[in-house]
Write an enzyme that holds these catalytic residues in place. Structure first.
Site, short mmCIF file in Angstrom:
data_model
loop_
_atom_site.label_atom_id
_atom_site.label_comp_id
_atom_site.label_asym_id
_atom_site.label_seq_id
_atom_site.Cartn_x
_atom_site.Cartn_y
_atom_site.Cartn_z
N PRO A 37 26.68 99.24 38.72
CA PRO A 37 27.92 98.43 38.34
C PRO A 37 28.64 98.01 39.78
CG PRO A 37 28.22 100.76 38.16
CD PRO A 37 26.83 100.67 38.35
N CYS A 38 27.86 97.05 40.35
CA CYS A 38 28.30 96.36 41.55
C CYS A 38 29.68 95.55 41.36
CB CYS A 38 27.10 95.48 42.19
SG CYS A 38 26.55 94.63 41.29
N HIS A 39 29.85 95.56 40.31
CA HIS A 39 31.12 94.49 39.77
C HIS A 39 32.26 95.37 40.14
CE1 HIS A 39 29.52 96.21 36.01
NE2 HIS A 39 31.00 96.57 35.74
#
Length: 110
Positions: A55-57
DNA sequence: CACCGATGTCCAA
DNA sequence: TTGGACATCGGTG
């Protein structure tokens, strides 16, 4: 993952600890990794081959603006990032995070 | 508001 | 092995 440096592994591992519905910042993440350059973190995320499984977002800029996504600082990629976050209950208003209280700080581990 | 230096890491030559 | 490039940050004018 064999291609990833220890630094990147640490980043991805840390990302997986962020609960859904929360976000952190490049700086907080860098501090957690004992790295004095949040820029290095951002570069690693850009190189992230596992988006959005990792989940780099959920990582935004310190000034509560969205930051970047998929190598871009604006445009369709950012809209998608915001959409992903909205799906998780994270709202942005007028270009900045609506509720700073949801920022995930690694000090409490839960 | 715009610019600039510091900082750690990655990648291509 | 080395030099630039970064999904940044904070200070300063």
């Amino acid at each position: 993952m064999g291609q990833c440096s220890k630094f990147q592994k640490s980043i991805y591992n840390a990302l997986l600890k962020i609960p859904q519905g929360k976000v952190t910042t490049y700086k907080i993440l860098a501090a957690h990794l004992k790295c004095r350059s949040s820029r290095a973190v951002g570069q690693a995320l850009k190189r992230n081959p596992f988006a959005p499984q990792i989940p780099c977002h959920r990582v935004i800029a310190s000034d509560l603006t969205p930051g970047g996504f998929k190598g871009k600082k604006n445009g369709a990629a950012i809209r998608q990032k915001l959409k992903l976050l909205a799906t998780e209950g994270v709202k942005f208003t007028n270009g900045h995070l609506a509720e700073p209280a949801i920022i995930w700080r690694f000090h409490q581990e839960k």
